[in-house]
Write an enzyme that holds these catalytic residues in place. Structure first.
Site, mmCIF file in Angstrom:
data_model
loop_
_atom_site.group_PDB
_atom_site.id
_atom_site.type_symbol
_atom_site.label_atom_id
_atom_site.label_comp_id
_atom_site.label_asym_id
_atom_site.label_seq_id
_atom_site.Cartn_x
_atom_site.Cartn_y
_atom_site.Cartn_z
ATOM 1 N N TRP A 1 0.822 -1.208 0.000
ATOM 2 C CA TRP A 1 0.000 0.000 0.000
ATOM 3 C C TRP A 1 0.858 1.261 0.000
ATOM 4 O O TRP A 1 0.510 2.255 -0.634
ATOM 5 C CB TRP A 1 -0.968 -0.022 1.184
ATOM 6 C CG TRP A 1 -1.819 -1.252 1.171
ATOM 7 C CD1 TRP A 1 -1.796 -2.282 2.061
ATOM 8 C CD2 TRP A 1 -2.764 -1.620 0.150
ATOM 9 N NE1 TRP A 1 -2.690 -3.258 1.675
ATOM 10 C CE2 TRP A 1 -3.292 -2.883 0.520
ATOM 11 C CE3 TRP A 1 -3.220 -1.004 -1.015
ATOM 12 C CZ2 TRP A 1 -4.256 -3.544 -0.245
ATOM 13 C CZ3 TRP A 1 -4.176 -1.650 -1.781
ATOM 14 C CH2 TRP A 1 -4.687 -2.898 -1.396
ATOM 15 N N ASP B 1 -1.326 6.921 6.362
ATOM 16 C CA ASP B 1 -2.410 6.001 6.053
ATOM 17 C C ASP B 1 -2.565 5.096 7.271
ATOM 18 O O ASP B 1 -1.723 4.236 7.536
ATOM 19 C CB ASP B 1 -2.058 5.186 4.809
ATOM 20 C CG ASP B 1 -3.100 4.121 4.460
ATOM 21 O OD1 ASP B 1 -4.057 3.947 5.243
ATOM 22 O OD2 ASP B 1 -2.939 3.465 3.414
ATOM 23 N N LYS C 1 -12.049 -1.565 8.828
ATOM 24 C CA LYS C 1 -11.239 -2.424 9.682
ATOM 25 C C LYS C 1 -11.536 -2.145 11.162
ATOM 26 O O LYS C 1 -12.071 -2.987 11.857
ATOM 27 C CB LYS C 1 -9.761 -2.250 9.350
ATOM 28 C CG LYS C 1 -9.455 -2.583 7.879
ATOM 29 C CD LYS C 1 -8.025 -2.316 7.507
ATOM 30 C CE LYS C 1 -7.816 -2.377 6.001
ATOM 31 N NZ LYS C 1 -7.988 -3.708 5.425
#
Length: 356
Positions: free
Chosen positions: A99, A167, A191
């Site tokens: 990511w 992030d 999440k």
């Protein structure tokens, strides 16, 4: 029978969140209509939006001068929005996994990006880089705090001479943060916060408005700050669910208690991985994630991988198969996962070891 849910995301949420959201989908606020059907311009949903922002700021102790907004497009859209709004000359990216690399790739469309000075790519992202120097001439530094695919995590806030953009899709609310050390914190909600469909962004207001490029209206953070996340129709159900998760967090001791719980759960599982003859961890010990515990079979037992996946499935556990790009196993230990689930997994690992 209710499953023990180790999925990486969308993932386990508190029963309170699920139950309260389900009630609102049937009848929101006693209005006789579903949350899915209510106008986002109504006073009832406006109250939800305001309360969600207020709870966000309270739970994370966000200081003055920061805005909290809720957007679409997932964290992946933020890979482009961040540089579009902040990058003038150069950006510094800590390259710790898939990511982080995707975020750097998008930023390169807007300017010079250094994503090699601090990188663990050469060792398949098995550690968090250390000993690097943050360039003071960069507009910002970007980090991915938890790496769900490889199982590494930054567990402390970075002291940086330039704004830090983080992030935090998969570890937000799992520990206290000093938000004042960050310029932007963003993440997909699916999440530790809500169901899929909304992205949270915490923005330091005085960072904005400094780039020369024209920014499309929908991709400009100021658009959404000025309109309280309602320039266009927001994802009302995920925002409501986020509000309920934040209520649950407050009721259960906030981020300090979540950190304590995360340490207890991850320590118990890592201890078993290190003890068990069949398994081994995939990352260096001091870089291990509390949220994403990744492990594999030891080489001589590789042929048992499929058998173990079937074994844990028979024990009512789901979501333990590793990411398709790395294989092995991954236990996502998000806030809502009870210790009971970790205990069951550890017991299954012990039993499987005895059988094989």
């Amino acid at each position: 029978m209710k499953k023990h849910n180790f999925y990486a995301g969308p993932s386990i949420l508190p029963d309170y969140t699920v139950e309260e959201t389900a009630k609102a989908i049937q009848d929101f606020n006693g209005l006789g209509i579903s949350l899915m059907c209510v106008s986002h311009r109504s006073k009832d949903f406006d109250a939800v939006m305001n309360k969600t922002v207020d709870l966000f700021k309270e739970v994370l102790d966000i200081p003055q001068g920061y805005s909290v907004i809720f957007l679409g497009g997932g964290a992946s859209l933020q890979f482009a929005m961040v540089p579009m709004n902040l990058l003038r000359n150069k950006a510094f990216y800590l390259n710790t996994g898939t990511w982080a690399a995707k975020a750097a790739k998008e930023a390169k469309l807007f300017g010079n990006v250094d994503d090699t000075t601090a990188s663990s790519k050469e060792k398949n992202y098995t550690y968090i880089p250390k000993g690097y120097t943050i360039p003071t001439d960069a507009d910002y530094m970007h980090i991915t705090t938890n790496n769900t695919i490889y199982g590494t995590e930054l567990l402390t806030d970075i002291d940086s001479p330039i704004p830090v953009v983080a992030d935090m899709s998969s570890d937000i609310f799992s520990r206290p943060l000093d938000v004042s050390k960050y310029g932007i914190i963003y993440g997909g909600a699916q999440k530790n916060l809500s169901c899929a469909g909304v992205t949270f962004v915490i923005v330091k207001d005085d960072l904005l408005g400094k780039v020369d490029r024209a920014i499309p209206t929908m991709l400009n953070y100021k658009t959404h700050i000025d309109k309280n996340s309602m320039f266009n129709t927001p994802p009302v159900v995920p925002i409501f669910a986020a509000m309920k998760t934040l209520e649950w967090l407050k009721q259960n001791g906030g981020v300090k208690q979540m950190e304590k719980f995360a340490i207890e759960k991850s320590t118990k599982l890592y201890d078993e991985i290190d003890r068990n003859k069949l398994f081994k961890g995939t990352v260096e010990v001091d870089s291990r994630s509390r949220m994403s515990v990744c492990f594999v079979m030891n080489e001589e037992y590789k042929d048992l991988e499929g058998k173990f996946n079937d074994f844990v499935a028979s024990k009512n556990m789901v979501g333990l198969k590793g990411h398709r790009s790395v294989g092995g196993f991954r236990a996502s230990l998000y806030n809502a996962l009870p210790m009971e689930s970790v205990d069951l997994l550890v017991a299954a690992m012990k039993e499987f070891e005895k059988q094989n």
